[in-house]
Design a protein around this motif. Structure first.
Motif, PDB file in Angstrom:
ATOM      1  N   THR A  47      -4.033 111.235  25.729  1.00 19.36           N
ATOM      2  CA  THR A  47      -2.630 111.202  25.453  1.00 19.36           C
ATOM      3  C   THR A  47      -2.245 110.009  24.599  1.00 19.36           C
ATOM      4  N   PHE A  48      -1.068 110.082  24.151  1.00 22.70           N
ATOM      5  CA  PHE A  48      -0.884 109.318  23.054  1.00 22.70           C
ATOM      6  C   PHE A  48       0.549 108.246  23.603  1.00 22.70           C
ATOM      7  N   THR A  49       0.432 107.232  23.214  1.00 21.78           N
ATOM      8  CA  THR A  49       1.741 106.372  24.026  1.00 21.78           C
ATOM      9  C   THR A  49       1.941 105.177  23.091  1.00 21.78           C
ATOM     10  N   ASP A  50       3.262 104.730  23.259  1.00 25.93           N
ATOM     11  CA  ASP A  50       3.930 103.477  22.577  1.00 25.93           C
ATOM     12  C   ASP A  50       3.501 102.189  23.225  1.00 25.93           C
ATOM     13  N   SER A  51       3.080 102.263  24.577  1.00 17.10           N
ATOM     14  CA  SER A  51       3.015 101.304  25.363  1.00 17.10           C
ATOM     15  C   SER A  51       1.929 101.371  26.576  1.00 17.10           C
ATOM     16  N   MET A  52       1.107 100.477  27.029  1.00 16.76           N
ATOM     17  CA  MET A  52       0.403 100.542  28.004  1.00 16.76           C
ATOM     18  C   MET A  52       0.845 100.192  29.266  1.00 16.76           C
ATOM     19  N   LYS A  53       2.084  99.597  29.525  1.00 16.33           N
ATOM     20  CA  LYS A  53       2.625  98.997  30.619  1.00 16.33           C
ATOM     21  C   LYS A  53       2.764  99.809  31.594  1.00 16.33           C
ATOM     22  N   HIS A  54       3.064 101.136  31.563  1.00 14.67           N
ATOM     23  CA  HIS A  54       3.174 102.004  32.669  1.00 14.67           C
ATOM     24  C   HIS A  54       1.984 102.891  33.043  1.00 14.67           C
ATOM     25  N   ILE A  55       0.813 102.513  32.207  1.00 12.55           N
ATOM     26  CA  ILE A  55      -0.216 103.399  32.576  1.00 12.55           C
ATOM     27  C   ILE A  55      -1.432 102.619  33.452  1.00 12.55           C
ATOM     28  N   GLY A  56      -1.861 102.936  34.537  1.00 12.81           N
ATOM     29  CA  GLY A  56      -2.472 102.175  35.297  1.00 12.81           C
ATOM     30  C   GLY A  56      -1.937 100.661  35.778  1.00 12.81           C
ATOM     31  N   ASP A  57      -2.833  99.862  35.668  1.00 19.01           N
ATOM     32  CA  ASP A  57      -2.038  98.529  36.062  1.00 19.01           C
ATOM     33  C   ASP A  57      -1.607  97.806  34.782  1.00 19.01           C
ATOM     34  N   GLY A  58      -1.274  98.555  33.904  1.00 23.21           N
ATOM     35  CA  GLY A  58      -0.771  97.912  32.416  1.00 23.21           C
ATOM     36  C   GLY A  58      -1.656  97.169  31.642  1.00 23.21           C
ATOM     37  N   LEU A  59      -3.038  97.272  31.830  1.00 20.35           N
ATOM     38  CA  LEU A  59      -3.969  96.305  31.171  1.00 20.35           C
ATOM     39  C   LEU A  59      -4.601  97.096  29.991  1.00 20.35           C
ATOM     40  N   GLY A  60      -4.226  98.287  30.072  1.00 17.17           N
ATOM     41  CA  GLY A  60      -4.947  99.078  28.775  1.00 17.17           C
ATOM     42  C   GLY A  60      -6.121  99.789  29.434  1.00 17.17           C
ATOM     43  N   SER A  61      -6.690  99.407  30.516  1.00 15.91           N
ATOM     44  CA  SER A  61      -7.716 100.295  31.043  1.00 15.91           C
ATOM     45  C   SER A  61      -8.179  99.512  32.205  1.00 15.91           C
ATOM     46  N   PRO A  62      -9.048 100.207  33.203  1.00 15.33           N
ATOM     47  CA  PRO A  62      -9.398  99.644  34.545  1.00 15.33           C
ATOM     48  C   PRO A  62     -10.507  98.491  34.281  1.00 15.33           C
ATOM     49  N   ALA A  63     -10.967  98.359  32.934  1.00 17.48           N
ATOM     50  CA  ALA A  63     -11.938  97.196  32.463  1.00 17.48           C
ATOM     51  C   ALA A  63     -11.432  95.872  32.949  1.00 17.48           C
ATOM     52  N   PRO A  64     -10.227  95.353  32.365  1.00 18.74           N
ATOM     53  CA  PRO A  64      -9.727  93.880  32.569  1.00 18.74           C
ATOM     54  C   PRO A  64      -9.660  93.616  34.002  1.00 18.74           C
ATOM     55  N   ALA A  65      -9.248  94.614  34.885  1.00 16.52           N
ATOM     56  CA  ALA A  65      -9.075  94.176  36.208  1.00 16.52           C
ATOM     57  C   ALA A  65     -10.472  93.753  36.865  1.00 16.52           C
ATOM     58  N   ALA A  66     -11.583  94.222  36.259  1.00 13.87           N
ATOM     59  CA  ALA A  66     -12.930  93.771  36.694  1.00 13.87           C
ATOM     60  C   ALA A  66     -13.425  92.739  35.901  1.00 13.87           C
ATOM     61  N   GLY A  67     -12.680  92.346  35.101  1.00 14.07           N
ATOM     62  CA  GLY A  67     -13.028  90.900  34.128  1.00 14.07           C
ATOM     63  C   GLY A  67     -13.186  91.326  32.785  1.00 14.07           C
ATOM     64  N   TYR A  68     -13.458  92.428  32.500  1.00 12.62           N
ATOM     65  CA  TYR A  68     -13.998  93.154  31.109  1.00 12.62           C
ATOM     66  C   TYR A  68     -12.977  93.295  30.201  1.00 12.62           C
ATOM     67  N   SER A  69     -12.783  92.545  28.701  1.00 16.21           N
ATOM     68  CA  SER A  69     -11.786  92.516  27.989  1.00 16.21           C
ATOM     69  C   SER A  69     -11.500  93.936  27.767  1.00 16.21           C
ATOM     70  N   TRP A  70     -10.162  94.345  27.630  1.00 15.02           N
ATOM     71  CA  TRP A  70      -9.742  95.536  27.022  1.00 15.02           C
ATOM     72  C   TRP A  70     -10.259  95.857  25.568  1.00 15.02           C
TER      73      TRP A  70
END
Lengths: 254, 243
Positions: free
Chosen positions: A227-250
């Protein structure tokens, strides 16, 4: 006795500080405008992430190619990390040779679409022999065969407002996203083949994303939805992917 | 402590020497910022390395392929230290590189390297080097006069750290970036591949950590309080060297 010197020092220090602060302010505004702020720019590590992302985006042109290798350099062992999706839906796909598998593409596009594997293979195929390098430290070189994501972008008519491509694995858990420079990049593939054959189940069959200028974890396996979006704010926790929550950069360009 | 007994007479006598700082403000500030970022880089580097404590030569390497060295550590994959370690590594790398650049540029501008670090031709002579090595072997503390300047071993070591090891660790780090090498492939091909760059990155880090240990040992032997004072306030202690 040293007052003229210290006054001069004071003035130069003051000017340097003022220049530094206003420089940072201008830099922040420009970075925002030119899309140099990653979704995981917050928190204590955010400054480093933003510097890395902005620095590498400014350094790399949109078409600088990740290093490619000769056929003779293809690794004999292509290390497998993780297991294929354990859900029933995926087992059925494997059993049926992915005949019923579909890739749905929606969001900020003119023509939301759904592709079968055969549909994707009807697009002109491209191949690249590039690294798959894991952030853990191991790596291998393989030939990746597929359709450049840019071909699909053109086909579905992606909107000028789109800033990110979000892609989901059919394991129902893993997903990630990249910015438009990497989405349009000629080495960003929807890969359905590897080393001259079909993409093996262990490496993400039927289709994995291949993002050659980033580390392995951005090349998500078992893709079924884009999917294509103009903002990651409302997708998941808003960090771009689940990786940052685990400490890995987007952004995983390094 | 002996050195805390303040002797006005000695202070006045030495005031001329004391007025010119042992270390300039910029050297002191960058020294401590660099120290912090280096410690963060080492700790986060260990956290990253432990995910895959095997080193390879060439372009690729993984479990199931021959390694160059199997480090005697377990593979730490479950413990959640690597992810935050990576975030910390790149943040502190920026601090390390930017303060390093500031130090080097100002050092070139003020001729700090030329005045204080490049050894004289005489110092590079066999006799002089032998004397300094012998002093080190006998753990002889430098005289007060000597401690206001660097001896030839210090000069050569600092120059190697600043102009050889530091650039090398930065470039081998960047050589592992698929984005950076898409623009400058030479920074990885010059080392013979991405895994070679990773291996060299490791050994340069080990060399820098060894430097840190020797550096701290030397500071202790030369008089910990006085040397720390010099690097914090800029000045050597008034009066005699601490005994």
């Amino acid at each position: 006795m040293s007052s003229p010197l210290s006054r001069r020092k004071l003035i130069t220090t003051g000017l340097a500080t003022a220049a530094g602060v206003s420089g940072l302010g201008v830099a922040a505004v420009l970075a925002q405008r030119y899309g140099l702020i990653p979704p995981d720019h917050g928190g204590i590590f955010g400054a480093g992430e933003t510097l890395t992302y902005a620095g590498q985006r400014l350094l790399t042109s949109h078409h600088s190619l990740a290093r490619e290798f000769n056929r003779s350099e293809i690794s004999k062992v292509a290390f497998v990390n993780g297991k294929p999706p354990q859900n029933e839906a995926y087992q059925r796909h494997v059993a049926g040779g992915f005949a019923d598998w579909r890739l749905t593409v929606d969001g900020l596009v003119a023509r939301p679409s759904s592709f079968s594997l055969a549909d994707l293979k009807r697009f002109p195929a491209r191949s690249q022999i590039t690294h798959q390098a894991c952030e853990e430290g191991w790596s291998f070189i393989a030939e990746w065969i597929g359709v450049p994501l840019s071909t699909v972008l053109n086909f579905v008519g992606v909107s000028a407002q789109a800033k990110y491509v979000v892609y989901y694995s059919l394991d129902g858990f893993w997903w990630d996203s990249i910015d438009m420079p990497d989405a349009w990049h000629p080495q960003t593939f929807l890969a359905y083949g590897m080393n001259g054959g079909e993409l093996p189940v262990d490496h993400g069959a039927p289709v994995r994303m291949k993002v050659a200028r980033q580390l392995g974890y951005k090349s998500v396996k078992y893709i079924s939805h884009i999917t294509f979006t103009d903002s990651m704010k409302h997708i998941g926790d808003g960090l771009g992917s689940p990786a940052p929550a685990a400490g890995y950069s987007w952004y995983a360009g390094i | 402590m002996a050195e805390s007994a303040y002797l006005p007479a000695v202070a006045i006598q030495n005031s001329k020497v004391l007025d010119s700082p042992r270390h300039s403000a910029l050297v002191r500030v960058t020294h401590w910022i660099h120290t912090l970022s280096f410690i963060a880089l080492v700790l986060s580097g260990i956290a990253i390395l432990l995910a895959h404590p095997r080193l390879y030569w060439g372009e690729t390497g993984a479990v199931g392929t021959p390694s160059l060295i199997d480090l005697p550590f377990p593979f730490v994959l479950e413990l959640q230290i690597r992810g935050p370690g990576r975030y910390l590594h790149f943040l502190s790398a920026w601090v390390f590189v930017l303060t390093g650049l500031l130090y080097v540029l100002s050092g070139l501008f003020t001729r700090h390297f030329w005045k204080n670090l490049v050894p004289s031709r005489v110092d590079l002579g066999w006799k002089s080097i032998r004397r300094v090595v012998s002093n080190h072997m006998h753990l002889k503390r430098p005289a007060a006069e000597e401690s206001r300047s660097y001896n030839v071993l210090q000069r050569l070591t600092y120059l190697a750290v600043v102009f050889l090891l530091s650039p090398l660790i930065i470039i081998t780090g960047l050589a592992m970036s698929p984005a950076v090498t898409s623009v400058f492939p030479v920074i990885v091909t010059v080392f013979g591949g991405q895994q070679s760059a990773r291996t060299i990155h490791f050994f340069v880090a080990v060399a820098l950590v060894l430097f840190l240990f020797v550096h701290i040992a030397m500071v202790c032997l030369a008089g910990f309080k006085n040397r720390m004072r010099a690097m914090i306030t800029g000045h050597n202690a008034a009066g005699k060297e601490p005994s």
